[in-house]
Design a protein around this motif. Structure first.
Motif, PDB file in Angstrom:
ATOM      1  N   VAL A 176       0.826  -1.208   0.000  1.00  9.72           N
ATOM      2  CA  VAL A 176       0.000   0.000   0.000  1.00  9.72           C
ATOM      3  C   VAL A 176       0.863   1.262   0.000  1.00  9.72           C
ATOM      4  CG1 VAL A 176      -1.620   1.343   1.404  1.00  9.72           C
ATOM      5  CG2 VAL A 176      -2.012  -1.101   1.029  1.00  9.72           C
ATOM      6  N   ALA A 177       1.987   1.208   0.715  1.00  6.34           N
ATOM      7  CA  ALA A 177       2.854   2.387   0.811  1.00  6.34           C
ATOM      8  C   ALA A 177       3.348   2.854  -0.551  1.00  6.34           C
ATOM      9  CB  ALA A 177       4.042   2.076   1.720  1.00  6.34           C
ATOM     10  N   ARG A 178       3.398   1.975  -1.521  1.00  6.74           N
ATOM     11  CA  ARG A 178       3.857   2.342  -2.861  1.00  6.74           C
ATOM     12  C   ARG A 178       2.930   3.357  -3.519  1.00  6.74           C
ATOM     13  NH1 ARG A 178       7.403  -1.449  -4.907  1.00  6.74           N
ATOM     14  NH2 ARG A 178       6.833  -0.889  -7.047  1.00  6.74           N
ATOM     15  N   PHE A 179       1.671   3.412  -3.084  1.00  8.28           N
ATOM     16  CA  PHE A 179       0.689   4.298  -3.706  1.00  8.28           C
ATOM     17  C   PHE A 179       0.501   5.592  -2.920  1.00  8.28           C
ATOM     18  CE2 PHE A 179      -0.392  -0.131  -4.620  1.00  8.28           C
ATOM     19  CZ  PHE A 179      -0.351  -0.120  -6.011  1.00  8.28           C
ATOM     20  N   LEU A 180       1.319   5.796  -1.892  1.00  7.00           N
ATOM     21  CA  LEU A 180       1.230   6.997  -1.078  1.00  7.00           C
ATOM     22  C   LEU A 180       2.447   7.884  -1.313  1.00  7.00           C
ATOM     23  CD1 LEU A 180       0.014   5.421   2.294  1.00  7.00           C
ATOM     24  CD2 LEU A 180      -1.364   6.623   0.586  1.00  7.00           C
TER      25      LEU A 180
END
Length: 343
Positions: A176-180
């Motif tokens: 998920v962190a990749r999209f933040l």
């Protein structure tokens, strides 16, 4: 010389692939509450950078899990029977009470975090942690109580469910962190690495205890598994693949924390952590149902392409992607929590 032909009949499975998705998502949601509680009660500024990805994982998995459960019931109206004809001695009936409470507390935690009500969030995280423990107990025991399946009927099953789910929650955070804003490099990767290593080592210890109790004759599940490994090459191949997979994950997590900052390496690590938890559940539910309770051979199972099989699994994946897209967009657009993304 006579020729003997053995035919293996095809039987309908009791647990559909929907169950794999449900136990995967609800376990991920429940174990992520440990990290939620850790962040809520910590003053460590590094952990603040973990919160956006963590809360998105909690929100998406806690909402998507009940959808998979309703689909596995074949008729969503059956869910009402758990309330109209409540049976407290049934784990599934208890789950009908515990699961909505957990989902409500998950949403409440996300809202309290979003509105910067940190004191309220701290106390809500404690309530959520207790609720998550009840989910892990109920979801593990509703499978474990089936004595007709020795591979399920062991106290090690709920523990393995919880530990593999914890790995999935950490893998989901990396994904998920990749999209933040800030990406994976913005995470406190030392915490993620340390927690992941701790869970993997705990899994190894539990596996050794399972083998040890089996060799001493205290674990019927080990005896049943050992018989499968001896008779069927596909189960031996699965054991070998699982062992190699586990050692590979351990090696990847043992690398310097700076390695996780690489986009490809972090994506690979996230895929391995998520994949290990999902494959474990697929083996537990789908492969074990192929083992006959009586007789010889393995039951044949072909996954249908419709809503009870591949299409249903893709639908759950699509739901998770939609929830992820909506939550990350809201998080980046509204100023209430924009500062937490770049802290």
């Amino acid at each position: 010389m006579s020729i003997i032909e053995i035919l293996t009949p095809a039987y309908e499975v009791a647990w559909l692939p929907w169950a794999v998705q449900y136990f995967f998502l609800v376990g991920m949601a429940a174990t992520s509450t440990v990290w939620v509680w850790r962040c809520a009660w910590s003053n460590d500024s590094a952990l603040r950078r973990l919160e956006p990805a963590l809360m998105i994982v909690l929100l998406c998995s806690s909402i998507a899990a009940p959808v998979s459960l309703l689909a596995d019931l074949h008729q969503p109206g059956r869910f009402w029977h758990f309330y109209a004809y409540f049976t407290p001695w049934s784990w599934m009936s208890l789950g009908a009470i515990l699961l909505p409470l957990f989902v409500g507390l998950s949403v409440a935690n996300v809202l309290a975090w979003w509105l910067n009500k940190r004191a309220l969030w701290s106390w809500l995280s404690l309530a959520l942690l207790v609720s998550a423990l009840s989910i892990l107990v109920y979801s593990g025991f509703e499978v474990m109580v089936l004595r007709s399946r020795p591979l399920w009927n062991t106290a090690f099953l709920p523990v393995n469910f919880a530990l593999t789910a914890a790995l999935a929650s950490l893998g989901a955070i990396l994904l998920v962190a990749r999209f933040l804003p800030g990406g994976v490099a913005g995470l406190p990767l030392e915490y993620v690495r340390r927690w992941s290593l701790g869970v993997v080592l705990a899994l190894i210890v539990v596996a050794l205890f399972w083998v040890g109790t089996g060799l001493m004759g205290y674990s019927h599940s080990f005896g049943a598994a050992w018989e499968l490994f001896q008779i069927y090459p596909v189960w031996r191949l699965g054991l070998l693949g699982s062992s190699i997979f586990g050692l590979l994950i351990l090696y990847m997590l043992s690398r310097p924390v700076s390695t996780l900052q690489g986009n490809f390496y972090s994506l690979l690590c996230a895929a391995f952590l998520l994949g290990s938890a999902w494959v474990f559940r697929w083996i537990i539910f789908m492969a074990v149902q192929g083992v006959p309770k009586y007789g010889a051979g393995l039951y044949l199972y072909t996954m249908p392409l419709g809503s009870d099989g591949l299409l249903g699994m893709l639908g759950v994946l699509g739901l998770c992607i939609a929830l992820l897209a909506a939550s990350t967009t809201l998080l980046s657009l509204f100023p209430a929590r924009r500062s937490s993304l770049t802290a």
